[in-house]
Design a protein around this motif. Structure first.
Motif, PDB file in Angstrom:
ATOM      1  N   SER A 142       0.911  -1.232   0.062  1.00  0.00           N
ATOM      2  CA  SER A 142      -0.020  -0.083  -0.027  1.00  0.00           C
ATOM      3  C   SER A 142       0.528   1.233   0.047  1.00  0.00           C
ATOM      4  CB  SER A 142      -0.873  -0.081   1.042  1.00  0.00           C
ATOM      5  OG  SER A 142      -1.664  -1.020   1.385  1.00  0.00           O
ATOM      6  N   ALA A 143       2.257   1.110   0.267  1.00  0.00           N
ATOM      7  CA  ALA A 143       2.841   2.271   0.488  1.00  0.00           C
ATOM      8  C   ALA A 143       3.200   3.096  -0.821  1.00  0.00           C
ATOM      9  CB  ALA A 143       4.287   1.948   1.150  1.00  0.00           C
ATOM     10  N   HIS A 144       3.488   2.313  -2.076  1.00  0.00           N
ATOM     11  CA  HIS A 144       3.786   2.848  -3.211  1.00  0.00           C
ATOM     12  C   HIS A 144       3.129   2.062  -4.269  1.00  0.00           C
ATOM     13  CE1 HIS A 144       7.063   4.730  -1.368  1.00  0.00           C
ATOM     14  NE2 HIS A 144       7.450   3.608  -0.679  1.00  0.00           N
ATOM     15  N   GLU A 145       3.292   2.798  -5.338  1.00  0.00           N
ATOM     16  CA  GLU A 145       2.567   2.110  -6.618  1.00  0.00           C
ATOM     17  C   GLU A 145       3.104   0.785  -6.991  1.00  0.00           C
ATOM     18  OE1 GLU A 145       1.472   2.782 -11.392  1.00  0.00           O
ATOM     19  OE2 GLU A 145       2.888   4.116 -10.328  1.00  0.00           O
ATOM     20  N   PHE A 152       8.158  -0.366 -11.672  1.00  0.00           N
ATOM     21  CA  PHE A 152       8.039  -1.794 -11.817  1.00  0.00           C
ATOM     22  C   PHE A 152       9.365  -2.496 -11.874  1.00  0.00           C
ATOM     23  CE2 PHE A 152       7.564  -5.773 -14.050  1.00  0.00           C
ATOM     24  CZ  PHE A 152       6.282  -6.415 -13.370  1.00  0.00           C
ATOM     25  N   SER A 153       9.570  -3.555 -11.176  1.00  0.00           N
ATOM     26  CA  SER A 153      10.805  -4.131 -10.935  1.00  0.00           C
ATOM     27  C   SER A 153      10.440  -5.777 -10.851  1.00  0.00           C
ATOM     28  CB  SER A 153      11.610  -3.639  -9.752  1.00  0.00           C
ATOM     29  OG  SER A 153      11.131  -4.295  -8.726  1.00  0.00           O
ATOM     30  N   ALA A 154      11.574  -6.723 -10.926  1.00  0.00           N
ATOM     31  CA  ALA A 154      11.696  -7.954 -10.622  1.00  0.00           C
ATOM     32  C   ALA A 154      10.810  -8.361  -9.522  1.00  0.00           C
ATOM     33  CB  ALA A 154      13.216  -8.423 -10.918  1.00  0.00           C
ATOM     34  N   ALA A 155      11.147  -7.538  -8.588  1.00  0.00           N
ATOM     35  CA  ALA A 155      10.481  -7.705  -7.222  1.00  0.00           C
ATOM     36  C   ALA A 155       8.829  -7.740  -7.243  1.00  0.00           C
ATOM     37  CB  ALA A 155      10.876  -6.693  -6.137  1.00  0.00           C
ATOM     38  N   ASP A 156       8.570  -7.074  -8.189  1.00  0.00           N
ATOM     39  CA  ASP A 156       6.815  -7.098  -8.457  1.00  0.00           C
ATOM     40  C   ASP A 156       6.599  -8.568  -9.176  1.00  0.00           C
ATOM     41  OD1 ASP A 156       5.880  -4.534  -7.408  1.00  0.00           O
ATOM     42  OD2 ASP A 156       7.651  -3.868  -8.851  1.00  0.00           O
ATOM     43  N   VAL A 157       7.466  -8.787 -10.022  1.00  0.00           N
ATOM     44  CA  VAL A 157       7.017 -10.035 -10.644  1.00  0.00           C
ATOM     45  C   VAL A 157       7.052 -11.287  -9.797  1.00  0.00           C
ATOM     46  CG1 VAL A 157       7.991 -11.869 -12.138  1.00  0.00           C
ATOM     47  CG2 VAL A 157       8.248  -9.198 -12.859  1.00  0.00           C
ATOM     48  N   TYR A 158       7.962 -11.167  -8.891  1.00  0.00           N
ATOM     49  CA  TYR A 158       8.095 -12.452  -7.934  1.00  0.00           C
ATOM     50  C   TYR A 158       6.780 -12.240  -6.836  1.00  0.00           C
ATOM     51  CZ  TYR A 158       9.934 -15.972  -4.770  1.00  0.00           C
ATOM     52  OH  TYR A 158      10.183 -17.281  -4.161  1.00  0.00           O
ATOM     53  N   LEU A 159       7.022 -11.064  -6.164  1.00  0.00           N
ATOM     54  CA  LEU A 159       5.884 -10.896  -5.240  1.00  0.00           C
ATOM     55  C   LEU A 159       4.545 -10.985  -5.630  1.00  0.00           C
ATOM     56  CD1 LEU A 159       5.160 -10.241  -2.239  1.00  0.00           C
ATOM     57  CD2 LEU A 159       5.486  -7.595  -2.676  1.00  0.00           C
ATOM     58  N   GLY A 160       4.387 -10.339  -6.752  1.00  0.00           N
ATOM     59  CA  GLY A 160       3.092 -10.065  -7.445  1.00  0.00           C
ATOM     60  C   GLY A 160       2.555 -11.511  -7.725  1.00  0.00           C
ATOM     61  N   SER A 161       3.299 -12.329  -8.209  1.00  0.00           N
ATOM     62  CA  SER A 161       2.976 -13.749  -8.427  1.00  0.00           C
ATOM     63  C   SER A 161       2.475 -14.690  -7.294  1.00  0.00           C
ATOM     64  CB  SER A 161       3.895 -14.525  -9.068  1.00  0.00           C
ATOM     65  OG  SER A 161       4.398 -14.026 -10.531  1.00  0.00           O
ATOM     66  N   HIS A 162       3.182 -14.514  -6.218  1.00  0.00           N
ATOM     67  CA  HIS A 162       2.843 -14.921  -4.980  1.00  0.00           C
ATOM     68  C   HIS A 162       1.367 -14.569  -4.521  1.00  0.00           C
ATOM     69  CE1 HIS A 162       6.172 -17.450  -3.406  1.00  0.00           C
ATOM     70  NE2 HIS A 162       6.901 -16.624  -4.183  1.00  0.00           N
ATOM     71  N   ILE A 163       1.274 -13.238  -4.524  1.00  0.00           N
ATOM     72  CA  ILE A 163       0.011 -12.637  -4.314  1.00  0.00           C
ATOM     73  C   ILE A 163      -1.160 -13.020  -4.926  1.00  0.00           C
ATOM     74  CG2 ILE A 163      -1.292 -10.386  -3.940  1.00  0.00           C
ATOM     75  CD1 ILE A 163       1.265  -9.177  -2.799  1.00  0.00           C
ATOM     76  N   TYR A 181      -3.081  -4.199  -5.529  1.00  0.00           N
ATOM     77  CA  TYR A 181      -1.431  -4.333  -5.800  1.00  0.00           C
ATOM     78  C   TYR A 181      -1.380  -5.141  -7.078  1.00  0.00           C
ATOM     79  CZ  TYR A 181       3.423  -5.786  -5.707  1.00  0.00           C
ATOM     80  OH  TYR A 181       4.396  -6.287  -6.402  1.00  0.00           O
ATOM     81  N   TRP A 182      -2.303  -6.307  -6.816  1.00  0.00           N
ATOM     82  CA  TRP A 182      -2.227  -7.562  -8.018  1.00  0.00           C
ATOM     83  C   TRP A 182      -2.542  -6.887  -9.365  1.00  0.00           C
ATOM     84  CZ3 TRP A 182       0.210 -11.145 -10.480  1.00  0.00           C
ATOM     85  CH2 TRP A 182      -0.589 -11.962 -11.332  1.00  0.00           C
ATOM     86  N   ALA A 183      -3.648  -6.107  -9.346  1.00  0.00           N
ATOM     87  CA  ALA A 183      -4.267  -5.340 -10.273  1.00  0.00           C
ATOM     88  C   ALA A 183      -3.133  -4.649 -11.177  1.00  0.00           C
ATOM     89  CB  ALA A 183      -5.448  -4.817 -10.221  1.00  0.00           C
ATOM     90  N   ARG A 184      -2.558  -3.852 -10.376  1.00  0.00           N
ATOM     91  CA  ARG A 184      -1.498  -3.148 -10.729  1.00  0.00           C
ATOM     92  C   ARG A 184      -0.542  -3.813 -11.570  1.00  0.00           C
ATOM     93  NH1 ARG A 184      -2.251  -0.465  -6.054  1.00  0.00           N
ATOM     94  NH2 ARG A 184      -0.074  -1.208  -5.290  1.00  0.00           N
ATOM     95  N   VAL A 185       0.306  -4.859 -10.846  1.00  0.00           N
ATOM     96  CA  VAL A 185       1.379  -5.278 -11.540  1.00  0.00           C
ATOM     97  C   VAL A 185       1.064  -6.558 -12.687  1.00  0.00           C
ATOM     98  CG1 VAL A 185       2.696  -5.303  -9.135  1.00  0.00           C
ATOM     99  CG2 VAL A 185       1.466  -7.105  -9.748  1.00  0.00           C
ATOM    100  N   SER A 186       0.005  -6.762 -12.521  1.00  0.00           N
ATOM    101  CA  SER A 186      -0.419  -7.982 -13.599  1.00  0.00           C
ATOM    102  C   SER A 186      -0.978  -7.154 -14.958  1.00  0.00           C
ATOM    103  CB  SER A 186      -1.416  -8.845 -12.750  1.00  0.00           C
ATOM    104  OG  SER A 186      -2.694  -8.205 -12.815  1.00  0.00           O
ATOM    105  N   ASP A 187      -1.239  -5.945 -14.824  1.00  0.00           N
ATOM    106  CA  ASP A 187      -1.844  -5.030 -16.009  1.00  0.00           C
ATOM    107  C   ASP A 187      -0.377  -4.761 -17.001  1.00  0.00           C
ATOM    108  OD1 ASP A 187      -3.393  -4.072 -17.663  1.00  0.00           O
ATOM    109  OD2 ASP A 187      -3.400  -2.067 -16.654  1.00  0.00           O
TER     110      ASP A 187
END
Length: 211
Positions: A142-145, A152-163, A181-187
């Motif tokens: 919730s702290a940042h986009e 967006f970074s590789a950390a979003d790929v990995y963390l986003g996949s788990h979520i 968060y999932w909606a943001r990173v998967s779009d």
């Protein structure tokens, strides 16, 4: 880096994370589907990953296993994709990439297997309690986009996949912070391409004769 790159994966595995990451880099790669059972435990594949699990990548002479490591490696191997912050700004990037690989995955897996630690045991496990993990994660996304800041970074790929998987399969309680968060990173086009490739591979695996 122009060395040939191969992804060893199965469409019903964590290999989907590596596929998404590869699509984000925009690089050309070859995919080798490794079936569960004898193929994954064969001497040929064990020479690549002695754990007998997917995913793995081979980039030239370099072999990398473990999804978080694959994501971090690819971000560094293909810097033009902009999937890792500058070195001096990587604190949050490393923190949340390995938070997902350690406390988050361990806590969710233990709970799913009915092995949550009691109060006395919580000091002996790396994540403490599932409640602490999820509260920490909710604040973080919730702290940042994106998890490591405005980009967006590789950390979003990995963390986003788990979520995303947690929300899809019910191992993670849905809440607005996780869903947003999932909606943001998967779009992302790379995610859609990766998902389409894996869905096609899953259909082929289920019906290898094309009947």
């Amino acid at each position: 880096m122009t060395e040939p790159l191969t992804l060893y994966t199965h469409p019903m595995s964590r290999g989907r994370i590596a596929r998404w990451m590869l699509e984000e880099t925009g690089t050309t790669y070859h995919t080798e589907i490794v079936t569960f059972g004898s193929a994954m435990k064969s001497p040929r594949y064990l020479a690549i990953n002695p754990m007998g699990k997917v995913p793995a990548i081979r980039h030239g002479d370099t072999v990398v296993t473990e999804c978080a490591a694959i994501c971090a490696y690819l971000a560094d191997a293909f810097p033009e994709a902009g999937l890792a912050p500058p070195l001096a700004e990587r604190g949050a990037y490393y923190r949340w990439l390995f938070f997902a690989a350690g406390p988050l995955e361990a806590a969710i897996t233990d709970r799913d297997l009915g092995m949550e630690p009691n109060i006395e045991q919580q000091g002996r496990v790396g994540y403490g309690s599932i409640e602490a993990v999820l509260e920490t994660l909710e604040v973080a996304v919730s702290a940042h986009e994106f998890i490591a800041g405005p980009h967006f970074s590789a950390a979003d790929v990995y963390l986003g996949s788990h979520i995303g998987w947690g929300l899809q399969f019910g191992s993670l309680e849905s809440c607005p912070a996780f869903a947003d968060y999932w909606a943001r990173v998967s779009d992302r086009e790379a995610y859609r391409r990766a998902n389409s490739l894996d869905e096609q591979a899953a259909r082929q695996a289920a019906n290898p004769q094309g009947a």
